[in-house]
Motif scaffolding. Structure first.
Motif, mmCIF file in Angstrom:
data_model
loop_
_atom_site.group_PDB
_atom_site.id
_atom_site.type_symbol
_atom_site.label_atom_id
_atom_site.label_comp_id
_atom_site.label_asym_id
_atom_site.label_seq_id
_atom_site.Cartn_x
_atom_site.Cartn_y
_atom_site.Cartn_z
ATOM 1 N N GLU A 174 0.831 -1.201 0.000
ATOM 2 C CA GLU A 174 0.000 0.000 0.000
ATOM 3 C C GLU A 174 0.862 1.245 0.000
ATOM 4 O OE1 GLU A 174 -2.689 -0.141 3.278
ATOM 5 O OE2 GLU A 174 -3.604 -2.016 2.622
ATOM 6 N N TYR A 175 0.310 2.318 -0.570
ATOM 7 C CA TYR A 175 0.972 3.615 -0.573
ATOM 8 C C TYR A 175 0.385 4.426 0.580
ATOM 9 C CZ TYR A 175 2.719 2.623 -5.270
ATOM 10 O OH TYR A 175 3.364 2.059 -6.358
ATOM 11 N N ARG A 176 1.267 5.052 1.351
ATOM 12 C CA ARG A 176 0.797 5.895 2.459
ATOM 13 C C ARG A 176 1.572 7.213 2.407
ATOM 14 N NH1 ARG A 176 0.538 1.332 6.850
ATOM 15 N NH2 ARG A 176 -1.506 0.521 6.311
ATOM 16 N N ALA A 177 0.826 8.264 2.533
ATOM 17 C CA ALA A 177 1.442 9.582 2.578
ATOM 18 C C ALA A 177 0.985 10.298 3.847
ATOM 19 C CB ALA A 177 1.057 10.402 1.346
ATOM 20 N N PHE A 178 1.900 10.886 4.517
ATOM 21 C CA PHE A 178 1.569 11.647 5.721
ATOM 22 C C PHE A 178 1.734 13.111 5.372
ATOM 23 C CE2 PHE A 178 3.007 7.484 7.050
ATOM 24 C CZ PHE A 178 2.007 7.103 7.923
#
Length: 182
Positions: A174-178
């Motif tokens: 999965e791609y996660r951006a904060f």
């Protein structure tokens, strides 16, 4: 045959040599012909000849690629568009006449049906040459099959958000951006 004997075939007769027309009944049939040879002394001998008319059919019944029927564009050209999901194009060609033989590219069959596979390495079309040879061994027809490949690449090259380029999580994919709350 002696030059003093005569030959009879049906209604025709002559000395030493006779020419006559035999009506054939169609491809795959046998016509039995009786030759009567009468010697000068009156003795008769009968000879029997089977005339077998070989088929000259070179028609294609169907071409399947991955169990889907290819579209006939004209008498000798066929085309189909397939998905590249499996990485293979399984081609099956069937001649109309069961006594014909068939070949795809360099692979030859002794029957009227043949199967072969192509490995799909990209989306370039595959051009296959199919040759049907009639029972007579001389009559043949070349058919062309174009296999167009749908591109199924739905991979993400990259994801970019305001905070910069992100890559997938190694475990989950999965791609996660904060991002900040601003």
């Amino acid at each position: 045959v002696s030059d003093k004997a005569y030959i009879r075939i049906g209604e025709g007769f002559g000395f030493q040599e006779i020419k006559t027309n035999i009506e054939l009944q169609g491809p795959g049939t046998t016509q039995k012909v009786t030759l009567e040879v009468v010697a000068e002394d009156g003795t008769t001998e009968y000879y029997y000849v089977d005339i077998i008319q070989l088929s000259a059919s070179v028609s294609i019944n169907e071409i399947l690629v991955n169990n889907e029927k290819a579209t006939r564009l004209n008498y000798t050209d066929y085309e189909i568009t397939i998905s590249n999901k499996t990485g293979l194009a399984n081609v099956k060609a069937i001649a109309q006449d069961s006594l014909s033989t068939i070949a795809i590219d360099e692979k030859t069959s002794t029957s009227n049906s043949i199967e072969t596979s192509y490995i799909l390495v990209n989306t370039e079309p595959i051009n296959a040459k199919i040759i049907v040879t009639a029972e007579d061994g001389e009559t043949s027809e070349e058919y062309n099959l174009t296999i167009n490949i749908k591109d199924h690449n739905n991979n993400i090259e990259y994801v970019k958000v305001d905070s910069g380029l992100i890559t997938p999580d190694e475990e989950s994919g999965e791609y996660r951006a904060f991002v900040d709350n601003n």
